[in-house]
Write a protein that holds these residues in place. Sequence first.
Motif, PDB file in Angstrom:
ATOM      1  N   ARG A 118      43.092  38.828  27.111  1.00 40.98           N
ATOM      2  CA  ARG A 118      44.665  39.645  27.416  1.00 40.98           C
ATOM      3  C   ARG A 118      44.313  39.970  28.826  1.00 40.98           C
ATOM      4  N   VAL A 119      45.213  39.295  29.606  1.00 38.29           N
ATOM      5  CA  VAL A 119      45.455  39.491  30.982  1.00 38.29           C
ATOM      6  C   VAL A 119      46.613  40.165  31.455  1.00 38.29           C
ATOM      7  N   GLY A 120      46.158  41.447  32.161  1.00 35.52           N
ATOM      8  CA  GLY A 120      47.500  42.069  32.826  1.00 35.52           C
ATOM      9  C   GLY A 120      47.944  41.349  34.084  1.00 35.52           C
ATOM     10  N   PRO A 121      49.341  41.085  34.308  1.00 34.50           N
ATOM     11  CA  PRO A 121      49.600  40.449  35.530  1.00 34.50           C
ATOM     12  C   PRO A 121      49.297  41.195  36.791  1.00 34.50           C
ATOM     13  N   PHE A 122      49.264  42.461  36.949  1.00 35.84           N
ATOM     14  CA  PHE A 122      49.289  43.238  37.912  1.00 35.84           C
ATOM     15  C   PHE A 122      47.803  42.971  38.577  1.00 35.84           C
ATOM     16  N   GLU A 123      47.035  42.889  37.730  1.00 35.34           N
ATOM     17  CA  GLU A 123      45.602  42.682  38.219  1.00 35.34           C
ATOM     18  C   GLU A 123      45.430  41.346  39.195  1.00 35.34           C
ATOM     19  N   VAL A 124      46.137  40.190  38.568  1.00 33.40           N
ATOM     20  CA  VAL A 124      46.090  39.101  39.019  1.00 33.40           C
ATOM     21  C   VAL A 124      47.042  38.950  40.330  1.00 33.40           C
ATOM     22  N   GLU A 125      48.188  39.565  40.389  1.00 32.22           N
ATOM     23  CA  GLU A 125      48.812  39.913  41.451  1.00 32.22           C
ATOM     24  C   GLU A 125      48.246  40.569  42.805  1.00 32.22           C
ATOM     25  N   SER A 126      47.382  41.608  42.443  1.00 33.60           N
ATOM     26  CA  SER A 126      46.735  42.353  43.242  1.00 33.60           C
ATOM     27  C   SER A 126      45.856  41.424  44.109  1.00 33.60           C
ATOM     28  N   LEU A 136      46.189  38.154  44.428  1.00 34.12           N
ATOM     29  CA  LEU A 136      46.901  36.964  45.095  1.00 34.12           C
ATOM     30  C   LEU A 136      47.490  37.626  46.509  1.00 34.12           C
ATOM     31  N   LEU A 137      47.968  38.781  46.510  1.00 32.04           N
ATOM     32  CA  LEU A 137      48.560  39.171  47.638  1.00 32.04           C
ATOM     33  C   LEU A 137      47.401  39.372  48.799  1.00 32.04           C
ATOM     34  N   GLU A 138      46.243  39.160  48.397  1.00 31.39           N
ATOM     35  CA  GLU A 138      45.162  39.325  49.710  1.00 31.39           C
ATOM     36  C   GLU A 138      44.960  37.946  50.364  1.00 31.39           C
ATOM     37  N   HIS A 139      45.490  37.126  49.689  1.00 32.59           N
ATOM     38  CA  HIS A 139      45.517  35.664  50.276  1.00 32.59           C
ATOM     39  C   HIS A 139      46.267  35.756  51.525  1.00 32.59           C
ATOM     40  N   PRO A 140      45.820  35.096  52.457  1.00 34.28           N
ATOM     41  CA  PRO A 140      46.702  35.160  53.777  1.00 34.28           C
ATOM     42  C   PRO A 140      47.905  34.347  53.810  1.00 34.28           C
ATOM     43  N   ALA A 141      48.245  33.618  52.689  1.00 30.97           N
ATOM     44  CA  ALA A 141      49.326  32.315  52.855  1.00 30.97           C
ATOM     45  C   ALA A 141      50.629  33.299  52.054  1.00 30.97           C
ATOM     46  N   LYS A 145      37.110  33.393  42.696  1.00 27.34           N
ATOM     47  CA  LYS A 145      36.003  34.170  43.552  1.00 27.34           C
ATOM     48  C   LYS A 145      36.349  35.738  43.379  1.00 27.34           C
ATOM     49  N   ALA A 146      37.375  35.995  43.073  1.00 24.62           N
ATOM     50  CA  ALA A 146      37.495  37.547  43.038  1.00 24.62           C
ATOM     51  C   ALA A 146      37.520  38.094  41.749  1.00 24.62           C
ATOM     52  N   THR A 147      37.745  37.338  40.624  1.00 22.23           N
ATOM     53  CA  THR A 147      37.749  38.060  39.452  1.00 22.23           C
ATOM     54  C   THR A 147      36.961  37.180  38.396  1.00 22.23           C
TER      55      THR A 147
END
Length: 522
Positions: free
Chosen positions: A430-438, A440-445, A489-491
């Motif tokens: 079970r994966v919460g979308p907010f964790e992955v979104e957080s 992704l937003l660290e990616h410079p693009a 690499k982050a999770t």
Amino acid sequence: MSEDSFWKIPEVFNFQSDVVECLAREADKLALVHKALDGTITPYTFSDVARKSAALSAALQALGVRKGHRIIVMFPRRPEWQIAMLAVLRLGAVPIPCIEMLTAKDVAYRVRHAGATAAITSAKNVAKFAEVTNELRVKVAIGPAYGWDEYEQLIDDYSNSSVEPAVVRAEDPAILYYTSGSTGLPKGVLHASRALYAWRSSAKHWLDLSRDDLIWCTADTGWSKAGTSILFGPWSMGSAVFMYEGAFDPVERLTLLREQKITVYCAAATELLQVADAGLAESSLPDLRRVVSAGEALNPAVVARWQDGACIDPAEAYGQTETLMTILTPAKTKPRSGFMGSSAPGCELSVLREDGSFCDTDEIGQIALLSPNPQLMIEYLDDPVRTEKSFVENEKGRWFLSGDLASQNVDGYFEYCGRNDDIINTSGYRVGPFEVESILLEHPAIAECAVVAEPDLNRGEIIKAVVVLRHDFDASESLVNDIQHFVKKATAPYKYPRKVVFLEALPKTLTGKIQRNVLRQI
């Protein structure tokens, strides 16, 4: 401290007469600063607002508006909105705040569903009421509109008239909001007068307002957030409010924050991110002391940008149209990255399983508010079945279910995990979308993103990331691979998006919420 002793809800409460008129008499000061589209800046004192709203209330009463009537109020970010809201409240009628982006179909639905007896709007919106004009007994517009009474003329005509403010009891209906829901027709959320009184709590404990502050909350006037952070909350604390009628421009936001000497800035996380990227680090904002966010989860990337650019920690809060702010980061408490905050004063919240039992520490479940609570709605209008389904009972009492998922740590802080129907189940994880979104937003693009589930034959569901790129990046297969490796690499590896879709903009509701149901179909 018991709930009753904390809230001290009065038996009778009329916001216009008990707050605004009281301030006008006892400590008249700046209440509102408005910047119009043409650049004109107009200040209003509490006595200005009290006088105009009292005159409009007399006019509305003369036209036939009575206590309990439901009144559509549709304005952009202009002082006429506050004045009309107060005039309706003074009579004990029930305002229905609506955003200008509503279509004629949206307007007709609200008028009929609510049984509205009147509408107050601007001339440019009158055409949206064409289908239901004959169903409205009272029609008021700013500017000339055939068959409608003119707003400014009514105030002038009744400037010397006086009507007694209605006696409004704590449980009397006081305001009606419509939610934007991702599916189905909007729900009417009916609040009592006790809520208008109770919403001052978040203005004190979260916004941290005093009579010396000038707050700028950029929420649209049809949102419940505007009610608590542009009207009821700030004026209950005697604070002044800034309103700007223009469209969103992140560079202009920074200029106005500086020029208007804003002390408290309240905006959605998406706006805070764009403002930070528009030159926050190079801007001087000596008057700004507090930045807060609500309405969508505040990603750590946004917090980091404000910490680096302005040495300010944005303080998050969580609430719903049904409850307003019930989880918050209190003033003088350092925000915890990744957490919404803890239970607001006077509110008891917990995380519950589907059967109503309490979740263990760090276990994901549904956020629930113990009732009764003065901030909680009376009902979903004329929908007792839906209302009843929103509650569950256990050994502690009766709980209102939010529909949002979170976990609560040992210190009582809540971590947002998404909507109840947003959780992704991939290969049994079970994966919460907010964790992955957080991440992704660290990616410079990546400028914006949303994570949703996509059906998959082998895994049940896979994680799909829908992203909006910054202007200096182009979509490519190599960028997809880079984004996927960045998340890996982050999770945990099972949380990376197996599919990445690029869009120019994320689909959103009229109130700015991401339409995940639309993204699932892409």
